[in-house]
Design a protein around this motif. Structure first.
Motif, PDB file in Angstrom:
ATOM      1  N   ILE A 184       0.869  -1.078   0.017  1.00  0.00           N
ATOM      2  CA  ILE A 184       0.068  -0.089   0.230  1.00  0.00           C
ATOM      3  C   ILE A 184       0.867   1.226  -0.010  1.00  0.00           C
ATOM      4  O   ILE A 184       0.360   2.537   0.319  1.00  0.00           O
ATOM      5  CB  ILE A 184      -0.933   0.205   1.165  1.00  0.00           C
ATOM      6  CG1 ILE A 184      -0.198  -0.037   2.468  1.00  0.00           C
ATOM      7  CG2 ILE A 184      -1.857  -1.152   1.108  1.00  0.00           C
ATOM      8  CD1 ILE A 184      -1.258   0.165   3.876  1.00  0.00           C
ATOM      9  N   ALA A 185       2.003   1.093  -0.415  1.00  0.00           N
ATOM     10  CA  ALA A 185       3.150   2.386  -0.220  1.00  0.00           C
ATOM     11  C   ALA A 185       4.046   2.156  -1.203  1.00  0.00           C
ATOM     12  O   ALA A 185       3.973   1.532  -2.371  1.00  0.00           O
ATOM     13  CB  ALA A 185       3.740   2.083   1.318  1.00  0.00           C
ATOM     14  N   VAL A 216      -6.438   2.086   3.687  1.00  0.00           N
ATOM     15  CA  VAL A 216      -5.887   2.916   4.698  1.00  0.00           C
ATOM     16  C   VAL A 216      -6.712   2.661   6.075  1.00  0.00           C
ATOM     17  O   VAL A 216      -6.129   2.565   7.209  1.00  0.00           O
ATOM     18  CB  VAL A 216      -5.831   4.429   4.567  1.00  0.00           C
ATOM     19  CG1 VAL A 216      -5.490   5.254   5.712  1.00  0.00           C
ATOM     20  CG2 VAL A 216      -4.797   4.556   3.144  1.00  0.00           C
ATOM     21  N   ARG A 217      -7.919   2.615   6.162  1.00  0.00           N
ATOM     22  CA  ARG A 217      -8.992   2.581   7.338  1.00  0.00           C
ATOM     23  C   ARG A 217      -8.661   1.248   7.953  1.00  0.00           C
ATOM     24  O   ARG A 217      -8.462   0.840   9.150  1.00  0.00           O
ATOM     25  CB  ARG A 217     -10.351   2.826   7.031  1.00  0.00           C
ATOM     26  CG  ARG A 217     -11.356   2.241   8.229  1.00  0.00           C
ATOM     27  CD  ARG A 217     -11.013   3.142   9.398  1.00  0.00           C
ATOM     28  NE  ARG A 217     -11.817   2.634  10.428  1.00  0.00           N
ATOM     29  CZ  ARG A 217     -11.354   1.667  11.390  1.00  0.00           C
ATOM     30  NH1 ARG A 217     -10.442   1.466  11.230  1.00  0.00           N
ATOM     31  NH2 ARG A 217     -12.123   1.476  12.501  1.00  0.00           N
ATOM     32  N   ARG A 247      -1.365   5.631  -5.435  1.00  0.00           N
ATOM     33  CA  ARG A 247      -0.332   5.278  -6.544  1.00  0.00           C
ATOM     34  C   ARG A 247      -0.228   3.693  -6.691  1.00  0.00           C
ATOM     35  O   ARG A 247      -0.219   3.259  -7.493  1.00  0.00           O
ATOM     36  CB  ARG A 247       0.673   6.091  -6.199  1.00  0.00           C
ATOM     37  CG  ARG A 247       0.612   7.433  -6.339  1.00  0.00           C
ATOM     38  CD  ARG A 247       2.114   8.234  -6.017  1.00  0.00           C
ATOM     39  NE  ARG A 247       2.975   7.718  -7.184  1.00  0.00           N
ATOM     40  CZ  ARG A 247       4.302   8.308  -7.234  1.00  0.00           C
ATOM     41  NH1 ARG A 247       4.819   8.968  -6.091  1.00  0.00           N
ATOM     42  NH2 ARG A 247       5.057   7.741  -8.128  1.00  0.00           N
ATOM     43  N   ALA A 248      -0.246   3.264  -5.353  1.00  0.00           N
ATOM     44  CA  ALA A 248      -0.025   1.598  -5.306  1.00  0.00           C
ATOM     45  C   ALA A 248      -1.013   0.768  -6.008  1.00  0.00           C
ATOM     46  O   ALA A 248      -0.794  -0.004  -6.394  1.00  0.00           O
ATOM     47  CB  ALA A 248       0.184   1.118  -3.819  1.00  0.00           C
ATOM     48  N   PHE A 280      -0.665  10.900   4.123  1.00  0.00           N
ATOM     49  CA  PHE A 280       0.223  10.592   3.421  1.00  0.00           C
ATOM     50  C   PHE A 280       0.225   9.143   2.868  1.00  0.00           C
ATOM     51  O   PHE A 280       0.605   8.493   1.872  1.00  0.00           O
ATOM     52  CB  PHE A 280       1.615  10.339   4.346  1.00  0.00           C
ATOM     53  CG  PHE A 280       2.764  10.166   3.509  1.00  0.00           C
ATOM     54  CD1 PHE A 280       3.241  10.503   2.140  1.00  0.00           C
ATOM     55  CD2 PHE A 280       4.091   9.306   4.068  1.00  0.00           C
ATOM     56  CE1 PHE A 280       4.552  10.026   1.584  1.00  0.00           C
ATOM     57  CE2 PHE A 280       5.186   8.975   3.665  1.00  0.00           C
ATOM     58  CZ  PHE A 280       5.399   9.251   2.349  1.00  0.00           C
ATOM     59  N   ALA A 281      -0.419   8.134   3.715  1.00  0.00           N
ATOM     60  CA  ALA A 281      -0.772   6.796   3.385  1.00  0.00           C
ATOM     61  C   ALA A 281      -1.608   6.832   2.501  1.00  0.00           C
ATOM     62  O   ALA A 281      -1.651   5.763   1.679  1.00  0.00           O
ATOM     63  CB  ALA A 281      -1.273   5.901   4.692  1.00  0.00           C
TER      64      ALA A 281
END
Length: 265
Positions: free
Chosen positions: A29-30, A150-151, A178-179, A171-172
């Motif tokens: 996820i990053a 993210v949640r 993008r990921a 930020f995440a």
């Protein structure tokens, strides 16, 4: 940022410091920016290489078959690095494990932070948690899916969004958007999996292994850490990091960086 051709793809990476080599592999996820708190600290003792895996971040995704674990070793070859320690979070941890199993002579140590493992099946409990917290989503709605992940992963099932630093969540969200776009593109490319997968081969990890998880992460992640520690012969299981979920190197950089500095050869 630097770029280098690896197995037919131009991969983006950061390269800092001198000393024994360490490769940082990001969560699914990053991207490599999730290691921003670790790079400078580790570079005081090590050559630190933070990689954007193929298709993620600023790395290319040519439409040709590949394997992430072969790309990691291809990067080492391209940089003239004989052996390196691998540090991975989540999906990056799974890539690190697969690399160690596919290329045992190239990996000196593994540090696995909230790691996934190839071949592992998520529990019914994890599926139920997703249904309770998130529910059904339109696969084509990338912003909604990024927010949901993210949640689920960065906040974690036992915390509320207001319990977490809003800058971290923003930020995440940006990295994960993008990921997710990268993963859509990756689904159209032939990416080879480790065969047989790592989940049944953890006892083959003969190098030193450090494993931990975030205490606020999905429970399956902590259980995977327990399993790795039980099966890898030289594994060290650190306690779960308090008040941290899936991106624990980013959320709680001080204890994570200290543990890495203490462990890495």
């Amino acid at each position: 940022m630097a770029e280098i051709m690896v197995n037919g793809a131009r991969l983006a990476y950061d390269d800092a410091g001198d000393g024994t080599p360490v490769v940082l592999l990001h969560a699914g996820i990053a991207d490599r920016r999730m290691w921003r708190a670790q790079v400078d600290a580790l570079a005081s003792r090590h050559r630190v290489i933070a990689l954007d895996l193929r298709g993620y971040g600023e790395s290319e995704l040519p439409p040709a078959p590949f394997a992430h674990h072969d790309d990691v070793v291809g990067l080492l070859d391209a940089l003239g690095v004989e052996r390196a320690a691998l540090v991975g979070c989540s999906f990056g941890g799974a890539v690190a494990i697969d690399t160690a199993l596919a290329h045992l002579d190239r990996v000196t140590a593994l540090a696995l932070l909230g790691t996934a493992v190839s071949g592992n099946e998520w529990s019914a409990e994890a599926d139920d948690l997703w249904d309770i917290l998130i529910g059904d989503l339109d696969d084509d709605d990338l912003p909604a899916n990024a927010a949901a992940e993210v949640r689920f992963w960065v906040v974690g099932p036992g915390r509320r969004p207001e319990d977490v630093d809003p800058d971290l969540l923003a930020f995440a969200q940006e990295m994960n958007l993008r990921a997710l776009a990268a993963e859509q593109a990756l689904s159209a490319v032939d990416a080879a999996d480790l065969d047989p997968p790592a989940i049944g081969r953890l006892a083959e990890l003969r190098m030193p292994v450090l494993v931990t998880a975030g205490a606020a992460d999905v429970p399956d992640i902590s259980r995977l850490a327990d399993r790795i520690a039980a099966e890898a012969p030289r594994a060290i299981r650190l306690p779960d990091v308090p008040d941290a979920a899936h991106l624990l190197p980013l959320e709680r950089p001080t204890p994570v960086t200290a543990a890495l500095l203490d462990f890495l050869p």
